[in-house]
Structures are given as C-alpha cells and as structure tokens.
Design a protein around this motif. Structure first.
Motif, PDB file in Angstrom:
ATOM      1  N   MET B 370       0.821  -1.293   0.042  1.00  0.00           N
ATOM      2  CA  MET B 370      -0.100   0.034  -0.076  1.00  0.00           C
ATOM      3  C   MET B 370       0.955   1.287   0.147  1.00  0.00           C
ATOM      4  SD  MET B 370      -3.200  -0.538   2.479  1.00  0.00           S
ATOM      5  CE  MET B 370      -3.891  -2.079   2.445  1.00  0.00           C
ATOM      6  N   ARG B 371       2.017   1.165   0.683  1.00  0.00           N
ATOM      7  CA  ARG B 371       2.807   2.350   0.896  1.00  0.00           C
ATOM      8  C   ARG B 371       3.526   2.645  -0.441  1.00  0.00           C
ATOM      9  NH1 ARG B 371       5.533   3.862   5.275  1.00  0.00           N
ATOM     10  NH2 ARG B 371       6.296   5.401   3.860  1.00  0.00           N
ATOM     11  N   ALA B 372       3.899   1.400  -1.387  1.00  0.00           N
ATOM     12  CA  ALA B 372       4.527   1.574  -2.446  1.00  0.00           C
ATOM     13  C   ALA B 372       3.420   2.198  -3.432  1.00  0.00           C
ATOM     14  CB  ALA B 372       4.993   0.258  -2.965  1.00  0.00           C
ATOM     15  N   LEU B 373       2.143   1.883  -3.283  1.00  0.00           N
ATOM     16  CA  LEU B 373       1.425   2.333  -4.295  1.00  0.00           C
ATOM     17  C   LEU B 373       0.975   3.956  -3.827  1.00  0.00           C
ATOM     18  CD1 LEU B 373      -1.517  -0.567  -4.328  1.00  0.00           C
ATOM     19  CD2 LEU B 373       0.167   0.062  -6.044  1.00  0.00           C
ATOM     20  N   GLY B 374       1.493   4.367  -2.737  1.00  0.00           N
ATOM     21  CA  GLY B 374       1.346   5.898  -2.598  1.00  0.00           C
ATOM     22  C   GLY B 374       0.713   6.181  -1.294  1.00  0.00           C
ATOM     23  N   ALA B 375       0.159   5.031  -0.440  1.00  0.00           N
ATOM     24  CA  ALA B 375      -0.444   5.417   0.694  1.00  0.00           C
ATOM     25  C   ALA B 375       0.427   5.928   1.558  1.00  0.00           C
ATOM     26  CB  ALA B 375      -0.906   4.054   1.141  1.00  0.00           C
ATOM     27  N   ARG B 376       0.083   7.030   2.314  1.00  0.00           N
ATOM     28  CA  ARG B 376       1.007   7.826   3.108  1.00  0.00           C
ATOM     29  C   ARG B 376       0.826   7.042   4.345  1.00  0.00           C
ATOM     30  NH1 ARG B 376      -2.332  12.127   1.839  1.00  0.00           N
ATOM     31  NH2 ARG B 376      -2.860  12.161   4.108  1.00  0.00           N
TER      32      ARG B 376
END
Ligand SMILES: Nc1ncnc2c1ncn2[C@@H]1O[C@H](COP(=O)(O)OP(=O)(O)OP(=O)(O)O)[C@@H](O)[C@H]1O
Ligand SMILES: [Mg+2]
Lengths: 226, 464
Positions: B370-376
């Motif tokens: 999720m983080r890699a998908l841009g989730a802060r």
C-alpha cells in the motif's frame, strides 16, 4: 525530462558490522514518454535503484529529480505523495493484496493517489489487460499470468508519469511474457508514460529503443570487474 | 475505495479472530447495558416509592433506615413497637380523649389533648402494625385511613383504587372487625379473591396460623408499589389475634416502673352494640405514618425534631432515608458494578489490540505494498485504527442490541416485581457515553498496532 538521477550512492550495513556499497551511479536521465530497459546481473542493485527512484529507499548521497521535484529534499510523507501522484510500480512478485478483488486492487492504486475514485477507468484498464470478466475475482482465484496483468493495471491506474517495472515477466510463461510486455509498452505509449523496465532477458531487451546496462551505470560494479 | 472498506477487508481476512473480538466486545457492552438497566430500575423503584403521601414515619427508637425499609418497602426484619397511647398523641383536636373513651382501657393523663395535636389540624396519622405474614407476603394491620389518606406515584398524588370490591371498614355487619384488603400481586400469587377467608401467620412466613379468619373485601388495583405485595387487615381484628395483645403482667410492670397514675374507662363498644375492643393499654403499633397539617408540611421538620428529642420514639423522613440509602449503599454498589463491566470492555479492547497486533507480521507485506502504491504513513495508521474502531463499534452495537433485547425480554417480569416498565428503548442517560467511549477505547487499543504499521519499512517488506 521526467527523471534525472545524479551521483547516487547507496550502502547497506553488513550483519557483522561495517557497510557494503551497492550503488554508485553518476548519472541516469529518462525523457518523458521514453521507454528504457535496464539490464543487469542478479544482485547488481537494480531493485535497489528502482526503490530509490520511487522514493521507497533513500540514497546516502546524490539527487533524484522526478518530474522536476527533488525527492531527496522531501520528507517520507512528501515522497509518499509524489509516488502516489507520479509513479506506477509493477513488482517482480506482483504484490497483489490477497483480501481484495481484482477491481479493488486496481482501485487501491487510485485511492492513495489524488483520491479519485474512477471505477470506470479501473474497469477499462482491467478490460484492456483482458480481465474484463474477472473483475470480482480474488488474486488466489486467478492464474499467475492473470495476477501479473492485474498488477500492471494497478500500476497504470493513477495515470503515472513514470512506470517502474521490476522484472514483470519473471514468473510468467513465454507466451504470456510477450503479451504482458506488449501491453505495458502500448499503454505507456498511449498515455505518454515513461518506462523503466528491469530484465535479465536479452531477447526482451532488444525490443526496446534504449537499453541501459547496470554495469555501465554503476561504478561499484565497474570496480568489481577490474 | 474508502479507508473503512479497506479496514473491513482486512477484518474479513482475519476472519474468526475478528469475530471473536467483536463477540467479546459485544459481551462487555451487553453487561454494561444490563447493569445500567438494573441500576435504573433499583434507583427508580426506591425513588418512586418514597413519595408515599406522608412526611414522617414514627416508630420505636433504632435505625431510621430500618424503620423506613420496614414500613415503606416491607423489607428487613420487623422493628420494635410503641404503645398505642403514643399513636393517640398525634390525634388532632380532642381526638386523643375521644379515642380513650371509645376504646377504653388505662391511660396516663387521659383528659389532655395529644402532645402533637397542635401540628395535626388538616393532617393525618395512620397506625401500622407489622409482624405477620400471609404466605410470603407481609401483613399490615391498619385502619381504613390507610387507603383513604395515603397516595402513591412519582408525584405522590395518585389515590389507591380497587380492581375488585372496596376498602375494608372498621366494623361491618357481616364481617365484624375481620375485613381485609389485598394487594394485586399478593392476590394473584396466593390465588385469593373477594369473599375468600384468609388467616395470617405469626412472626415469619412459615409461622403457625392464628386461627382468626379475615374476609377479603377488596383487591387493590396494581400500583407498582410494595403495597401490591401485602395483605391489609383491620387493626381492630388484628388486636384480637393470638399474641397480638400486650400481656397484662408486662403492662402492670411497665406502669409500676413509670410511677405514673393511670385513668381507666371500659370503652363504649358494647353500649354501641359492637363487639369488644382490645383496651388501649394492651395495644401497640409498629409505626405511625404522619402527615402534619399546614401548607406543604411546614410543621414536619419542627415535629420531627420534637419527637426525636423525646426518648419514647423516633421520627424518620422516608424521602431522606431513601435518598441516604441510595447514596450510601446502592449507588456505590452500582458504581462498582459499572466499573467491573467497564473493565470487561477494557479487556475486550485489549483483545482487539492483541488480535490486530498478532496479525501485523502477516500484514507487513500488504502494508508495504500500500505504501508503494502511494499510501501515506498516516493513511496506513488510519486504516489500522479504522479496523480497531470497526470491530469495537460492531461489538458495541451488537452488545447494545443484545443488552436491550435481554432487558425487553425480562421486562414483563421486572414490571411484575417492581411496577417499573423497561422497554427495549428505555435508554439510560449514561448509555450515550457508550459509543464515544467505545470509539476512544478502540482508538487507544488500535494505536499500538497502528504505530507498528506506521513504522513499517517499505523496501524491506516488499517482496520485490
Ligand atoms: N535492505 C537491505 N539491507 C541489506 N542489503 C540489501 C538490502 N536490500 C538489498 N540489499 C543487497 O543489495 C544488493 C542488491 O540487491 P538488489 O535487490 O537491488 O539486486 P537486483 O539487481 O535487483 O537483483 P535481482 O536481479 O536478483 O533482483 C544485494 O546484494 C542485496 O543483498
Ligand atoms: Mg531485483
């Protein structure tokens, strides 16, 4: 110019103490919409370089200008934002979320970006990768090739400016390999997305207009060769 | 896709573990709701029934609370008695002298007015004799004034009504001094109706029968007061029952010790064509229910003080005694119960913490993706918190429904026992704290795993 990497250095700590340098890259530039393949031996630091470009890992030194934004000056939150807005990432091992359907996985790619909830685009992308009839399947109910296609659709969902694909076909059979590469390249062309694709496969690499060898980019590997 | 949906999917993935934590939270909330409901019923039943239509209970020296519990609620062990002559001190005007002439017997200073008569114009004093049982129910020896003068209800303004028959009379042609009225609950449980003859037993529910039979002439309409659970008999008949007259040797001893002089008269019952009455000196009462005259009982405080200065008896204010008891005994117990049930919720919150925390290691990769998908990072934190809140609120809602469902099912029984209605939607004011409380608790419980998610190292947890 979408990407300009200058004088990047990265070392990792060794388990027994001390560090080992993995990357020392004086320069790498990619134009908007340009398609580049990155060749290199295993363990050479390709994934590490992609992580640094994506702002997932921070370099010890150097500068990364992504669409005019200096990543190394940003906080972790700032890099998260830039990643959400500008980058797509296709992983070697897909990294789909098992609890979510194909459509939801693609929509997740948008949720964290500019917050647009464009179901139509998510559906269209899945149709484009040939999964229009599998929208509500969970990853475990799909074949490996189908899973990788979802991850391509997910990476494109947020209309990135740069797509990083880390050996996207390593786990897919030969027939599917070509299909997925074609899909990625066509979509990037249509949407003016720059592409950096990592691969070991020379045959695949030769289809690309530009081939970069990590051995040429990374001074650490040159030192080892000498 | 919003964060709640993502949290929901995460919850589904943990399956059984999620449901178990929801269940444990539901259990905790059910307990809180039930404890609050019981507390409400207990408090209300005491408070509602402490507006009895009189201001003061006068009885033998001792604990004023025990006197109140005995007299108003028919609870606790019976208390000592006071002489009937003491009751006569509360007769207004010449009531004391008149009663002496009518009943007959021996009395000190028989021709002066009652000591408290000056407070009593416009008020009333009703005598009550306790100590007998009818089955499990208390027997109350009293006068017809009991139902004529007393009131009930939250405002203390409702008159007693009879669903069947009438009030008993001091003397009637057909039953003499032996008429009785029965409370609705006692009537249905003992299966008696107007016209039945009943005989109270002495001292305790299993005591021997007295022999004298009272005829039921009325059944009270339900009042929701303790009077629903009692049998009321004519005091004149009560006195003729075995062991209810003060033995003459005791009377003689007491008179001798007092060193006072006593006037004596035979009473007028026989010349009036009535059966004989027990003489005054052999009579005792357990309590006197007093409402002094004057606007809104302005004499009450004065009178209470004067009575309590006297060594013969005590005066208790039922409203005050009940309020004291609630704040000294009932409320602390309720509070302790509430604290216990809140602890159960706390434990459930810890269960949520543990269950989410334990799942973190399996989730590291998902979080990194999720983080890699841009989730802060703060979005990831919010997703985990949302999951915790979702579990807690789901448990809370289920528990709330369950608690009120159980209350509603128990409602007919509670109403039967106490006269208080508890519907499905009888909501204690404290319950409004429940949802914000649970959400806070859930956030507290979610914080530890959420921060662990927040700190997830993306690159290390991506299987690239
Ligand atoms: N977090 C880390 N801590 C320590 N060492 C690391 C870490 N990440 C990568 N390395 C090391 O850096 C080197 C480069 O790894 P990287 O994954 O970038 O290689 P790669 O070129 O992608 O190889 P492959 O083609 O097999 O995927 C490896 O030797 C690896 O052990
Ligand atoms: Mg790699």
């Amino acid at each position: 110019m979408i990407l300009e990497v200058t004088n990047i250095q990265k070392s990792f700590p060794l388990p027994g103490g001390g560090t080992v340098q993995i990357l020392d890259v004086p320069q790498l530039k990619v134009d908007s919409g340009e398609q580049t393949v990155l060749l290199g031996q295993s363990g050479g630091g390709k994934t590490t370089l992609l992580h640094i470009i994506a702002g997932i890992t921070t370099p010890d030194k150097g500068s990364i200008l992504l669409d005019g934004i200096e990543l190394t000056k940003l906080s972790e939150q700032g890099r998260d934002r830039v990643r959400a807005a500008k980058l797509g990432y296709v992983f070697q091992t897909f990294n789909l979320l098992p609890g979510f359907t194909a459509l939801e996985n693609v929509r997740l790619g948008m949720t964290f970006g500019n917050g647009k909830h464009d179901i139509t685009r998510a559906t269209r992308l899945l149709e484009r990768v040939g999964l229009g009839d599998r929208l509500h399947y969970k990853p475990s109910q799909l074949s490996v090739g189908q899973q990788q296609r979802i991850s391509v659709a997910r990476a494109l969902a947020n209309r990135p400016r740069l797509l990083l694909a880390d050996e996207p076909t390593a786990n897919v059979d030969a027939a599917n390999q070509q299909k997925i590469i074609d899909l990625i390249r066509e979509t990037c062309q249509e949407e003016q997305i720059a592409l950096i694709m990592v691969t070991h496969d020379l045959k695949l690499a030769q289809q690309f207009p530009r081939i970069e060898r990590l051995e040429d980019l990374n001074r650490v590997l040159q030192a080892v060769a000498k | 896709m919003n964060l709640l949906l993502i949290a929901w999917r995460n919850m589904q993935q943990r399956g059984l573990s999620s449901w178990l934590t929801i269940f444990s939270m539901a259990l905790g909330v059910t307990l809180v709701v039930i404890v609050l409901a019981i507390s409400g019923v207990v408090t209300e039943s005491f408070q509602r029934n402490s507006s009895v239509g009189y201001n003061i209970i006068v009885g033998a020296k001792g604990s004023p609370l025990q006197l109140t519990l005995n007299t108003v609620f028919y609870l606790s062990r019976p208390v000592e008695n006071v002489p009937y002559s003491y009751f006569l001190e509360f007769q207004p005007g010449t009531g004391r002298q008149d009663a002496f002439k009518k009943i007959g017997g021996r009395m000190h200073e028989a021709d002066r007015p009652g000591r408290y008569s000056r407070y009593m114009a416009g008020g009333f004093a009703v005598p009550v004799c306790l100590g007998d049982y009818f089955g499990p129910f208390r027997v109350v020896g009293t006068t017809p004034d009991f139902f004529a003068n007393l009131r009930y209800g939250e405002a203390g303004d409702m008159e007693y009504k009879f669903s069947e028959g009438r009030n008993f009379q001091e003397y009637s042609q057909e039953n003499g001094y032996f008429e009785a009225v029965i409370g609705s609950r006692a009537a249905s449980e003992m299966k008696v109706k107007v016209g039945d003859k009943v005989s109270p037993s002495h001292g305790n529910p299993d005591g021997e029968g007295h022999g004298e039979k009272f005829t039921i002439v009325g059944v009270l309409a339900p009042t929701g007061t303790p009077n629903d659970r009692a049998l009321f008999i004519n005091m004149e008949g009560f006195y003729w029952m075995d062991k209810h007259s003060k033995p003459l040797d005791e009377v003689a001893k007491a008179e001798k010790e007092s060193g006072l002089t006593y006037a004596e008269t035979p009473g007028t019952a026989e010349s009036d064509g009535l059966p004989a009455k027990l003489p005054i000196h052999q009579r005792e009462v357990t309590a006197i229910l007093v409402k002094p005259g004057g606007e809104s009982g302005i004499f009450a405080a004065n009178m209470e003080r004067t009575i309590n200065e006297n060594l013969q008896a005590q005066a208790a204010s039922p409203v005050r005694e009940i309020a004291n008891m609630l704040s000294m005994f009932v409320q602390p117990v309720q509070f302790a119960l509430l604290v216990l049930t809140i602890m159960v919720c706390l434990v459930s919150a810890i269960a949520i913490l543990v269950s989410i925390y334990n799942s973190m290691s399996e989730r590291r990769r998902d979080i990194a993706v999720m983080r890699a998908l841009g989730a802060r990072r703060d979005v990831v934190l919010a997703i985990i918190l949302a999951e915790s809140v979702l579990i807690a609120v789901a448990g809370g809602v289920i528990g709330w429904l369950l608690g009120h469902g159980i209350s509603a099912i128990a409602s007919p029984w509670v109403e039967d026992q106490t006269g208080i209605q508890v519907g499905f939607l009888t909501i204690n004011t404290w319950e409004w704290m429940l949802i914000p409380g649970i959400v806070l608790l859930a956030i507290g419980a979610g914080l530890i795993p959420a921060f662990s998610a927040y700190r997830t190292d993306v690159s290390r947890n991506l299987s690239a």
